[in-house]
Design an enzyme around this catalytic site. Structure first.
Site, PDB file in Angstrom:
ATOM      1  N   ASP A  69       5.260   0.706  -6.170  1.00 57.60           N
ATOM      2  CA  ASP A  69       3.844   0.948  -7.036  1.00 57.60           C
ATOM      3  C   ASP A  69       4.140   0.620  -8.654  1.00 57.60           C
ATOM      4  OD1 ASP A  69       5.266   3.333  -7.249  1.00 57.60           O
ATOM      5  OD2 ASP A  69       3.796   4.400  -6.037  1.00 57.60           O
ATOM      6  N   ASP A 138       0.079  16.111  -3.256  1.00 57.35           N
ATOM      7  CA  ASP A 138      -1.387  15.644  -2.351  1.00 57.35           C
ATOM      8  C   ASP A 138      -1.198  15.112  -1.278  1.00 57.35           C
ATOM      9  OD1 ASP A 138      -0.874  13.388  -3.394  1.00 57.35           O
ATOM     10  OD2 ASP A 138      -2.758  13.384  -4.387  1.00 57.35           O
ATOM     11  N   HIS A 140       0.578  12.152  -0.950  1.00 53.67           N
ATOM     12  CA  HIS A 140       0.589  10.585  -1.048  1.00 53.67           C
ATOM     13  C   HIS A 140       1.957  10.247  -0.530  1.00 53.67           C
ATOM     14  CE1 HIS A 140       1.202  11.046  -5.830  1.00 53.67           C
ATOM     15  NE2 HIS A 140       2.422  10.806  -5.157  1.00 53.67           N
ATOM     16  N   GLU A 145      -3.577   7.835  -2.164  1.00 51.96           N
ATOM     17  CA  GLU A 145      -4.082   9.127  -2.252  1.00 51.96           C
ATOM     18  C   GLU A 145      -4.838   9.484  -1.049  1.00 51.96           C
ATOM     19  OE1 GLU A 145      -2.939  10.740  -4.609  1.00 51.96           O
ATOM     20  OE2 GLU A 145      -3.122   9.965  -6.692  1.00 51.96           O
TER      21      GLU A 145
HETATM   22  C1  F6R Z   1       6.682   6.680  -6.743  1.00 48.08           C
HETATM   23  C2  F6R Z   1       5.817   6.965  -5.588  1.00 48.08           C
HETATM   24  C3  F6R Z   1       5.256   8.409  -5.489  1.00 48.08           C
HETATM   25  C4  F6R Z   1       6.591   9.656  -5.537  1.00 48.08           C
HETATM   26  C5  F6R Z   1       5.625  10.891  -5.623  1.00 48.08           C
HETATM   27  C6  F6R Z   1       6.772  11.954  -5.764  1.00 48.08           C
HETATM   28  O1  F6R Z   1       6.986   5.471  -6.786  1.00 48.08           O
HETATM   29  O2  F6R Z   1       5.521   5.975  -5.078  1.00 48.08           O
HETATM   30  O3  F6R Z   1       4.699   8.599  -4.028  1.00 48.08           O
HETATM   31  O4  F6R Z   1       7.475   9.410  -4.814  1.00 48.08           O
HETATM   32  O5  F6R Z   1       4.851  11.172  -6.455  1.00 48.08           O
HETATM   33  O6  F6R Z   1       7.308  11.922  -6.978  1.00 48.08           O
HETATM   34  P1  F6R Z   1       8.455  12.792  -7.262  1.00 48.08           P
HETATM   35  O7  F6R Z   1       9.669  12.336  -6.757  1.00 48.08           O
HETATM   36  O8  F6R Z   1       8.628  12.594  -8.927  1.00 48.08           O
HETATM   37  O9  F6R Z   1       8.015  14.125  -7.186  1.00 48.08           O
END
Ligand code: F6R
Length: 248
Positions: A69, A138, A140, A145
């Site tokens: 992303d 959440d 994701h 989302e």
């Molecule tokens: C990042 C991504 C997100 C993260 C998620 C957890 O490229 O796709 O899904 O993996 O938000 O983020 P952290 O590791 O910072 O807790």
């Protein structure tokens, strides 16, 4: 269900165990395609991959990578862009060819055309051999989302307040966090031949339990992973606190 759960002592050990999976895939297929993630969770893994590359144990010269992303509106060299994150935390320190790394373009004038081209590039590479995932509070994966459906292809998405608050730690204030992003879709992720999800920290224990132990549903997007044939979940003790003792 075929999810394999690997328990690590702490985030560093989780990173080393994930690096073992990456090394096995790269050694079996030197021109493999890796799906990569940003955020705090993969940092121990990336440090370990950099160390193994420096020691000559792991060769990235044929490897191709596609990131999950990118924020809409951030230029590639913006300090908080995911392209910049990847350069600073991995690509600048390993022997990967710049043209072999792709991250969605958050500045594309035509976002849907860019999303289509992104899918086509991954397909032209032969699909993703190993996809790395983290999980949001959440539920994701990528920036898919919670919603009423699983969106299949790479698409533009509006970030939830929970995600913007969680990611505000990287920006001057929450107002500076972009409101939308481009993310690989659930179909793109599920098409990967192998998936490794790393989850660390007690703050992820409850959402991880819901993703792994409750029925598959789009309100918890990560729950779709229960339907993938080859998922390895690597979690530290804190994140695993609410999981059953046996594999699910
Ligand atoms: C990042 C991504 C997100 C993260 C998620 C957890 O490229 O796709 O899904 O993996 O938000 O983020 P952290 O590791 O910072 O807790």
């Amino acid at each position: 269900m075929k999810m394999q759960i690997v328990r690590a002592k702490d985030p560093e050990e989780a990173g080393r165990l994930a690096a073992d999976v990456f090394a096995a895939v790269i050694q079996a297929k030197p021109a493999c395609v890796l799906g990569l993630a940003t955020g705090s969770t993969p940092l121990p893994l990336y440090r370990e991959l950099i160390a193994r590359n420096a020691r000559g144990e792991l060769d990235f010269s044929g490897v191709r990578t596609a990131n999950l992303d990118e924020y809409v509106g951030l230029a590639p060299d913006h300090p908080q862009s995911y392209r910049r994150f990847m350069q600073e935390n991995l690509f600048d320190h390993i022997n990967i060819r710049p043209e072999n790394t792709i991250v969605p373009d958050g500045l594309a004038a035509d976002i849907s055309a860019m999303c289509q081209a992104y899918e086509q590039k991954i397909a032209a590479w032969g699909g993703i051999d190993l996809q790395l995932l983290g999980i949001g509070h959440d539920g994701h994966i990528g920036f898919n989302e919670p919603g009423d459906a699983f969106l299949v292809p790479t698409h533009r998405t509006v970030l939830t307040e929970m995600t913007r608050t969680a990611n505000a730690r990287f920006f001057a204030s929450e107002n500076d966090v972009p409101t939308s992003a481009v993310t690989m879709g659930i179909g793109t992720i599920m098409a990967a031949r192998k998936i490794v999800m790393i989850v660390t920290g007690r703050d992820k224990a409850e959402i991880l339990r819901r993703a792994v132990c409750e029925p598959v549903r789009p309100r918890v997007q990560a729950s779709i992973l229960q339907l993938h044939p080859d998922v390895t979940l690597i979690c530290d003790e804190a994140a695993a606190e609410r999981l059953p003792q046996r594999n699910v």
